[in-house]
Structures are given as structure tokens and as C-alpha cells.
Design a protein around this motif. Structure first.
Motif, PDB file in Angstrom:
ATOM      1  N   ARG A 203       0.820  -1.203   0.000  1.00 37.32           N
ATOM      2  CA  ARG A 203       0.000   0.000   0.000  1.00 37.32           C
ATOM      3  C   ARG A 203       0.861   1.263   0.000  1.00 37.32           C
ATOM      4  O   ARG A 203       1.965   1.270   0.564  1.00 37.32           O
ATOM      5  CB  ARG A 203      -0.925   0.023   1.206  1.00 37.32           C
ATOM      6  N   LYS A 214      -6.637   6.133  -0.282  1.00 35.66           N
ATOM      7  CA  LYS A 214      -7.568   5.603  -1.272  1.00 35.66           C
ATOM      8  C   LYS A 214      -7.564   6.502  -2.502  1.00 35.66           C
ATOM      9  O   LYS A 214      -7.280   7.694  -2.417  1.00 35.66           O
ATOM     10  CB  LYS A 214      -8.970   5.527  -0.697  1.00 35.66           C
ATOM     11  N   ASP A 326      -6.520  -2.010  -4.381  1.00 37.15           N
ATOM     12  CA  ASP A 326      -6.844  -3.321  -3.816  1.00 37.15           C
ATOM     13  C   ASP A 326      -8.352  -3.439  -3.578  1.00 37.15           C
ATOM     14  O   ASP A 326      -9.136  -2.546  -3.912  1.00 37.15           O
ATOM     15  CB  ASP A 326      -6.037  -3.553  -2.538  1.00 37.15           C
ATOM     16  N   SER A 327      -8.736  -4.527  -2.962  1.00 40.31           N
ATOM     17  CA  SER A 327     -10.168  -4.808  -2.785  1.00 40.31           C
ATOM     18  C   SER A 327     -10.847  -3.803  -1.869  1.00 40.31           C
ATOM     19  O   SER A 327     -12.077  -3.653  -1.915  1.00 40.31           O
ATOM     20  CB  SER A 327     -10.336  -6.217  -2.227  1.00 40.31           C
ATOM     21  N   GLU A 328     -10.077  -3.098  -1.038  1.00 38.33           N
ATOM     22  CA  GLU A 328     -10.666  -2.117  -0.127  1.00 38.33           C
ATOM     23  C   GLU A 328     -10.593  -0.703  -0.679  1.00 38.33           C
ATOM     24  O   GLU A 328     -10.960   0.247   0.001  1.00 38.33           O
ATOM     25  CB  GLU A 328      -9.959  -2.183   1.228  1.00 38.33           C
ATOM     26  N   GLY A 329     -10.100  -0.576  -1.880  1.00 37.95           N
ATOM     27  CA  GLY A 329     -10.050   0.744  -2.509  1.00 37.95           C
ATOM     28  C   GLY A 329      -8.767   1.519  -2.238  1.00 37.95           C
ATOM     29  O   GLY A 329      -8.656   2.680  -2.650  1.00 37.95           O
ATOM     30  N   TYR A 330      -7.812   0.911  -1.569  1.00 40.76           N
ATOM     31  CA  TYR A 330      -6.558   1.601  -1.271  1.00 40.76           C
ATOM     32  C   TYR A 330      -5.593   1.469  -2.451  1.00 40.76           C
ATOM     33  O   TYR A 330      -5.556   0.425  -3.131  1.00 40.76           O
ATOM     34  CB  TYR A 330      -5.901   1.029  -0.018  1.00 40.76           C
TER      35      TYR A 330
END
Length: 353
Positions: A203, A214, A326-330
Motif C-alpha cells: 500500500r 484511497k 486493492d479490494s478495499e479501494g486503497y
């Protein structure tokens, strides 16, 4: 008019205390001298050492030489087991303090020891040296050798074995310190200059806060922020090579190179912050021209065109870091840099890592 310096009416006692007035240039003083000459003493003008005081001074000087030796050893130990260039800022600060204090002890010990030696143990006889032709005669050379031997004897260099040995002991580490510092020249970095901490899934966190970012938090065109790899926020070595300049440019103006179509996220692009000239932080950004500038030598890079060089001494574009979400928007890196970051080095281009 009465002359206050007229001593014509002065008594004989007053004439001895009041100088007579002289009109014009005073006459030569004759045999009088401004500084009286000293009569040579029986010892040849040299001080006679009190052997008891001399021994005390010798011990004190030797103690300072010993302190200098300890400081030299401490410098080597601190440099070897506690290197400041590995770790965080606190570690580097403590390393600088310990190295500075130990080196101060080395120099201070030698300086104080030599001062005590000269002030308390070296006699100072008066020497008359006559000037002759440039070429010295054999007699002059013999006289010089005699003076040199006398000086060596009077300084105690031959007799004061404790001082001589402790001085040599104190200066020995000082001579080795430059050799220790040469350790930074090797060994070869091998593959270390070709890779950074970035890898797929790392990240992007904001430098200074360590907070992940994000894409929705960075949706203003013209924005710029410095990010570092997550988990390396306090590692100076990894920040020095992995610092990234994150930009948000109009996606319709972006000139994407072939093979880099998926290296940006809606106009959010990431370039190495380390200038490819000499490694300064290229952190100035002109929103109107989309130019990235290095303040050290004015190298200028085009953020819309893969950070290619458009001005200045830099020879290479700023390396681009492939990024995604990534899957969490980061925002994350999808790989390491595809080329070495920072200035060119001697092995770049010879072999591929």
C-alpha cells in the motif's frame, strides 16, 4: 603665558621625577634599550625542572593520552556495531552523538596531553642562530644535529618512555579512523541498487503520517503528495530509495507508453521522487505545465509523458511505479520499479538483476 611643562624652577628632587620638555625630534637614547636584555643564567637560559612536579605532569599527560586511546577504540566500536545509516532517525541521531563524542575525546586527549607536556616538561633555552649563505656548511649541519639532539633530550622524548609510548598509543587509532571510514566504499552493492521495497500489494501510505491512501481521497486533478511503502515509514534506507511522488493529472492529457496502460489509476500516477541526476528529491510540481522540477540542478521532467527529461542535466526519466487499487479501494503498487531508481551507477546496464 606660563608653560606648565617648564621645569626651569624645579628643585633637583622634582627634576628627577618630571621629564624635561624637548622641542623637536628627541635625540637618540644612546645605550638605553626599550627591553632590557636578560643575562644568561648558569643553566643556559633553560628552566630547571622540579623532578617531582615533572613526574606529576607526566602522569597527567599520560592519562589524557590514555583517554584519547579509549576514545579511538570507542569510535571504532560505535561505528562497527551501531551504524547510523541503518535504521531510523533516532538511531542515526544517537550514532552521530556517540561518534562525535568519541572523536572529541580522541582529539581533546591528544591536545591536552601535548599541551601539558610542552608547558611543564619541555625546557626553553635561548638559542642564537646565525644567518649565513643558503648552502649550509658541514659545521652548520653538525651544529643543527647537535641542537636537534639537545632538543630531543630536553623534551624528554628519549627519557620519558611512558609519555612516548602512551602518545603513540593515542595516535594509533586516530591513524586508523580514515581506514575505518573507507568501509563505506565497499563491498559492492550488487543488486541492492536495482530494487526497492515496493512489491505487488504494498500500500501507498502518506509520508509523515503513515496513513494508507484511497483513490477517492486523491481525486483532485493537480494534486501532489509524497508516499512511501507501507511498513517502511521509519526506515531511512528504504525511504531513501522508495519515496514516490504521487500525482493526479488529467487522464485525457496523459501520454501512456505502450505496456504501461494499467500503470495509473484514473490519472493518478506515481514516479520515483529521487532525481536521476544526483539523487536530490524532485518534489516541485507546476500544475499548469505538469512539470516536475528538481530544485538542486533544475532538471525538469514531463509528468504527462512518463516523466521524460525536458530540461537540465538529468539523463534519464524518473522511473514510474506501476500502481493499482486493492479490494478495499486503497492504492497499492502492482510491482517494484522496472528500472533502478536514482542516479546512474557504475554497474547499471552491465547485468540485469
Amino acid at each position: 603665558m606660563t608653560d606648565n611643562n617648564d621645569t626651569s624652577d624645579a628643585t633637583p628632587e622634582e627634576e628627577g621625577r618630571v621629564p624635561k620638555r624637548v622641542i623637536g625630534t628627541p635625540a637618540p637614547s644612546g645605550t638605553q634599550e626599550l627591553v632590557p636584555r636578560k643575562e644568561p643564567a648558569d643553566t643556559g637560559g633553560a628552566y630547571v625542572l622540579d623532578e617531582r612536579k615533572a613526574r606529576n605532569a607526566e602522569r597527567v599527560a599520560a592519562a589524557f593520552f590514555g583517554l584519547s586511546f579509549v576514545g579511538g577504540i570507542a569510535f571504532i566500536v560505535f561505528y562497527a556495531v551501531w551504524p547510523g545509516h541503518v535504521g531510523n532517525i533516532d538511531r542515526a541521531t544517537r550514532s552521530n552523538y556517540t561518534l562525535g563524542i568519541s572523536l572529541t575525546l580522541v582529539l581533546l586527549g591528544i591536545a591536552v596531553g601535548l599541551t601539558i607536556w610542552v608547558r611543564h616538561l619541555v625546557t626553553t633555552p635561548e638559542i642564537v642562530q646565525e644567518r649565513h649563505a643558503i648552502s649550509s656548511t658541514p659545521e652548520d649541519r653538525a651544529t643543527f644535529n647537535q641542537y636537534l639532539q639537545e632538543g630531543s633530550r630536553e623534551s624528554g622524548l628519549g627519557q620519558r618512555k611512558l609519555l612516548r609510548r602512551t602518545l603513540l598509543l593515542a595516535t594509533a587509532p586516530l591513524g586508523l579512523l580514515p581506514l575505518v571510514l573507507l568501509r563505506d566504499l565497499g563491498p559492492l552493492p550488487e543488486k541492492k541498487l536495482r530494487h526497492t521495497t515496493w512489491k505487488n500489494g504494498t500500500r501507498l501510505v502518506v509520508d509523515g503520517t503513515g496513513l494508507p491512501l484511497k483513490a477517492s481521497d486523491f481525486n483532485s486533478p493537480g494534486g501532489i503528495i509524497t508516499v512511501v511503502p507501507e511498513g517502511a515509514e521509519h526506515n531511512l534506507d528504504e525511504i531513501a530509495t522508495g519515496a514516490v511522488l504521487l500525482l493526479n493529472v488529467p487522464v485525457d492529457l496523459l501520454k501512456v507508453k505502450k505496456g504501461r496502460e494499467n500503470w495509473h489509476v484514473g490519472g493518478i500516477i506515481a514516479y520515483s521522487k529521487i532525481c536521476t541526476h544526483v539523487g536530490c528529491p524532485a518534489a516541485l510540481y507546476e500544475q499548469t505545465t505538469h512539470h516536475i522540477l528538481c530544485p538542486c540542478h533544475q532538471s525538469t521532467f514531463d509528468a504527462l509523458d512518463s516523466a521524460k527529461v525536458i530540461f537540465g542535466p538529468a539523463a534519464r526519466p524518473l522511473p514510474q511505479l506501476p500502481i493499482g487499487v486493492d479490494s478495499e479501494g486503497y492504492l497499492i503498487a502492482t510491482s517494484d520499479f522496472k528500472e533502478p531508481v536514482g542516479p546512474s551507477f557504475w554497474e547499471r546496464g552491465r547485468t540485469k538483476a
